[in-house]
Write an enzyme that holds these catalytic residues in place. Structure first.
Site, PDB file in Angstrom:
ATOM      1  CG  LEU A   8     -10.127  11.744   8.513  1.00  0.00           C
ATOM      2  CD1 LEU A   8     -10.720  12.436   9.730  1.00  0.00           C
ATOM      3  CD2 LEU A   8      -9.256  12.725   7.725  1.00  0.00           C
ATOM      4  CE  LYS A 166      -2.381   5.106  -7.596  1.00  0.00           C
ATOM      5  NZ  LYS A 166      -2.631   3.880  -6.930  1.00  0.00           N
ATOM      6  CD  GLU A 173       2.498   0.477  -7.146  1.00  0.00           C
ATOM      7  OE1 GLU A 173       2.281   1.695  -7.240  1.00  0.00           O
ATOM      8  OE2 GLU A 173       1.848  -0.253  -6.378  1.00  0.00           O
TER       9      GLU A 173
HETATM   10  O1  LIG Z   1       0.812   4.374  -6.173  1.00  0.00           O
HETATM   11  C1  LIG Z   1       0.676   4.063  -5.012  1.00  0.00           C
HETATM   12  O2  LIG Z   1       0.849   4.818  -4.062  1.00  0.00           O
HETATM   13  C2  LIG Z   1       0.285   2.662  -4.709  1.00  0.00           C
HETATM   14  O3  LIG Z   1      -0.045   2.002  -5.886  1.00  0.00           O
HETATM   15  C3  LIG Z   1      -0.887   2.631  -3.757  1.00  0.00           C
HETATM   16  O4  LIG Z   1      -2.009   3.119  -4.427  1.00  0.00           O
HETATM   17  C4  LIG Z   1      -1.126   1.294  -3.101  1.00  0.00           C
HETATM   18  O5  LIG Z   1      -0.026   0.937  -2.341  1.00  0.00           O
HETATM   19  C5  LIG Z   1      -1.490   0.225  -4.061  1.00  0.00           C
HETATM   20  O6  LIG Z   1      -2.871   0.251  -4.216  1.00  0.00           O
HETATM   21  C6  LIG Z   1      -1.113  -1.154  -3.638  1.00  0.00           C
HETATM   22  O7  LIG Z   1      -1.675  -1.958  -4.578  1.00  0.00           O
HETATM   23  P1  LIG Z   1      -1.770  -3.492  -4.408  1.00  0.00           P
HETATM   24  O8  LIG Z   1      -2.400  -3.740  -3.063  1.00  0.00           O
HETATM   25  O9  LIG Z   1      -2.637  -3.937  -5.503  1.00  0.00           O
HETATM   26  O10 LIG Z   1      -0.374  -4.004  -4.475  1.00  0.00           O
END
Ligand SMILES: O=C(O)[C@H](O)[C@@H](O)[C@H](O)[C@H](O)COP(=O)(O)O
Length: 300
Positions: A8, A166, A173
């Protein structure tokens, strides 16, 4: 439906809230007494109707594996565990195997949306057997954004496929963020011409080809701190980008843009570059070109 939620923290706490807001009964467990609903995993198992569904939302790596092991001890044949953390897809099969020894089912789910997911819903990518995914569908439906299911949820394939999707999502991303950031730096370096860098990004939010949520978040960040004066240019990573590149190497798939974006993060952590010291030294060796003195305390 009544499910268990283990973990949580920033994500899990919000997910518990969203699930409850959408009519799912949730019993949460976390070692932090301030947020937990039950004192331990045994109490969690006792609180849930059978067959149980337990969503695990803890940091990837050793913590996830240890929670899977602990949870295997308190669950029973026919229960279902879903790992919603950012686990590497290669650990999903071993986790499924461990739980499977007791007849406990396993599914994995990539979850995207960060702290905004509570209000906006989470993008979900699930891996596992069809029957297990269908059983958990009310949970997925509560967590995903409003709108057509196929625009916020996908059953990608067997165990591991959700986390694989993912991983790729996060590689993308990284690269999208890097492209936006490079555009920012270039315009910021030409302020004689571009008087309002934030204004340019702001104007790109509607109609342009590059409009996106990350662009909107950049506008938000620039408005809060136009020169990022309070932020050091140091960027961590939690592994997803590295795994994406490792996969690319294993399959001989060229990912130059995603690779460059993770290397840019590594560069951000250096106060000086050993490689560029070597380049300067070589240039000096063969051409007598001047080198600059090392800055005190600037190793790598
Ligand atoms: O899609 C998302 O919501 C993000 O990707 C989330 O999962 C997280 O913020 C990442 O894991 C950050 O990833 P890094 O720490 O590798 O930048």
């Amino acid at each position: 439906m009544h499910i268990g939620l283990v973990g949580l923290g920033r994500m899990g706490n919000n997910m518990r809230q969203r699930l409850r807001d959408h009519g799912i009964e949730v019993t949460g467990y976390d070692p932090n007494p301030a947020v937990t609903d039950v004192p331990d995993l045994a109490a969690l198992a006792a609180a849930l109707p059978t067959p149980r569904v337990v969503w695990v939302m803890v940091p990837s790596g050793a913590v996830t594996t240890s929670v899977i092991n602990d949870i295997a001890a308190v669950l029973e044949d026919g229960d279902l565990v879903i790992d919603g953390g950012n686990s590497k897809y290669t650990v999903d099969k071993p986790h499924a195997h461990k739980l499977g020894e007791k007849g406990i089912h396993f599914a994995d789910c990539g979850v995207s949306g960060g702290v905004w997911g509570l209000a906006n819903g989470y993008g979900l990518m699930a891996g596992g057997d069809k029957a297990d995914i269908e059983r958990a569908m009310p949970v997925f439906d509560a967590l995903r954004p409003e709108g057509p299911r196929e625009e916020g949820f996908v059953h990608v394939g067997p165990v591991g496929a959700g986390h694989y999707a993912k991983m790729v999502h996060n590689g993308i991303e990284y690269a999208q963020m890097q492209a936006l950031a490079e555009g920012y730096e270039l315009m910021d370096a030409n302020k004689d011409l571009i008087h309002d860098v934030a204004g340019v990004f702001e104007a790109w939010q509607r109609g342009t080809v590059v409009r996106s949520w990350l662009l909107e978040l950049l506008v938000k960040a620039l408005k809060a701190d136009p020169e990022f004066q309070d932020i050091r240019g140091y960027v961590d990573d939690s592994g997803e980008g590295r795994w994406t590149i490792q996969e690319a190497l294993d399959h001989a798939v060229p990912l130059p843009t995603i690779s460059a974006s993770i290397y840019a993060r590594f560069v951000s952590r250096q106060t000086d570059s050993p490689a560029m010291k070597a380049v300067a030294a070589l240039r000096n060796q063969f051409g007598g070109h001047a080198v600059k003195a090392a800055v005190d305390g600037a190793g790598s």
